[in-house]
Design an enzyme around this catalytic site. Structure first.
Site, PDB file in Angstrom:
ATOM      1  N   GLY A  43       0.814  -1.218   0.000  1.00  0.00           N
ATOM      2  CA  GLY A  43       0.000   0.000   0.000  1.00  0.00           C
ATOM      3  C   GLY A  43       0.843   1.261   0.000  1.00  0.00           C
ATOM      4  O   GLY A  43       0.544   2.229  -0.709  1.00  0.00           O
ATOM      5  N   CYS A  44       1.897   1.254   0.782  1.00  0.00           N
ATOM      6  CA  CYS A  44       2.756   2.442   0.875  1.00  0.00           C
ATOM      7  C   CYS A  44       3.507   2.684  -0.433  1.00  0.00           C
ATOM      8  O   CYS A  44       3.702   3.820  -0.847  1.00  0.00           O
ATOM      9  CB  CYS A  44       3.732   2.292   2.040  1.00  0.00           C
ATOM     10  SG  CYS A  44       2.877   2.178   3.625  1.00  0.00           S
ATOM     11  N   THR A  45       3.894   1.610  -1.086  1.00  0.00           N
ATOM     12  CA  THR A  45       4.571   1.727  -2.379  1.00  0.00           C
ATOM     13  C   THR A  45       3.613   2.298  -3.419  1.00  0.00           C
ATOM     14  O   THR A  45       3.956   3.234  -4.146  1.00  0.00           O
ATOM     15  CB  THR A  45       5.113   0.357  -2.829  1.00  0.00           C
ATOM     16  OG1 THR A  45       6.059  -0.096  -1.855  1.00  0.00           O
ATOM     17  CG2 THR A  45       5.762   0.440  -4.194  1.00  0.00           C
ATOM     18  N   ALA A  81       3.085   6.038  -2.700  1.00  0.00           N
ATOM     19  CA  ALA A  81       4.260   6.847  -3.051  1.00  0.00           C
ATOM     20  C   ALA A  81       4.386   6.990  -4.563  1.00  0.00           C
ATOM     21  O   ALA A  81       4.664   8.086  -5.073  1.00  0.00           O
ATOM     22  CB  ALA A  81       5.523   6.225  -2.465  1.00  0.00           C
TER      23      ALA A  81
END
Length: 157
Positions: A46-48, A51
């Site tokens: 999710g963070c990738t 970003a």
């Protein structure tokens, strides 16, 4: 857990170590709009995705005179690897102390598979040129989020 600053409140000042060395401060963005997004952990799915989405719209945010800063509790070395791996051009702040994360109300108890632990809530704030919170997105769902934030940044004078 502290509360997320509400719309209209002054954004809490901060200075954090950042990717590539040096520091990043709220005052660095004085007179500009700032997307301040908090993400739980670098190089997770999710963070990738989040970003990459913000990074992909970087030029559009620039046209809207809006800077972007991602913040997590990951150490700077991990932020550097994350940036390099995904060719990110947005700055990433590291708050291993969690003081800034607490000031923004995004650090607190989480639960996964019945296990409780301390971590970061996925939250985004749009800070106006005057240093006040213009908009808050709590409990962010990643898909379509960067585009929604861009529209809000464009609409903010």
């Amino acid at each position: 857990m502290a509360e997320i600053p509400p719309q209209g409140a002054p954004a809490p000042a901060f200075t954090l170590p950042r990717d590539g060395g040096g520091t990043v401060s709220l005052s660095d963005f004085s007179g500009r709009k700032l997307v301040l997004y908090f993400y739980p952990k670098a190089d997770t799915p999710g963070c990738t995705k989040e970003a990459i989405a913000f990074n992909g719209l970087r030029a559009e945010f620039e046209k809207a005179d809006t800077a972007i800063l991602g913040v997590s509790a990951d150490p700077v070395a991990k932020q550097d690897k994350f940036k390099t791996k995904y060719d990110l051009d947005i700055p990433l702040g590291s708050d291993e102390s969690t003081a800034m994360l607490e000031a923004y109300g995004v650090w607190g108890e989480k639960s996964m598979y019945g296990r409780k632990y301390m971590g970061i809530e996925r939250v985004t704030l749009l800070i106006g040129r005057d240093g006040t919170i213009a908009r808050v997105w709590p409990k962010v769902k990643v898909t379509g989020h960067a585009e929604e934030v861009l529209e809000a940044a464009r609409a903010l004078a």
